[in-house]
Design a protein around this motif. Structure first.
Motif: not given
Length: 110
Positions: A39-64
């Protein structure tokens, strides 16, 4: 300033940073995930999810990769390589009265 916003986005997504999260996303932000079952996610849905994930670090290599940039918008590609898959985010940021905000994000998984 746009580059600071995109790096903040990366820190939010991969490092579990939640400070300033409401200011990062525009009021009409939408997150889309490619594929029929996602599904698509709205601003409020994403912010709520990310707040629950606060402090959780992903085990990934990131490039920009900055795809396009001017005084009013930026398009960037963020690639997160995990052990068994890769997540690619295509991010669009806009300059709203001097403040850079993420307006859209499109994910793909490989």
């Amino acid at each position: 300033m746009a580059k600071l916003a995109i790096h903040h986005y990366i820190d939010v997504m991969t490092e579990g940073q939640s400070q300033g999260i409401e200011e990062l996303f525009s009021s009409d932000f939408c997150q889309r995930v490619q594929g029929l079952k996602y599904p698509n996610h709205s601003r409020s849905e994403l912010i709520s999810f990310l707040k629950k994930q606060s402090g959780e670090k992903m085990n990934c290599q990131t490039t920009l990769q900055i795809i396009d940039e001017c005084a009013h918008y930026m398009i960037a590609k963020v690639i997160m390589k995990f052990e068994s898959f890769t997540k690619t985010d295509l991010i669009t940021l806009i300059n709203e009265d001097g403040n850079w905000k993420v307006i859209a994000s499109i994910h793909t998984y490989q």
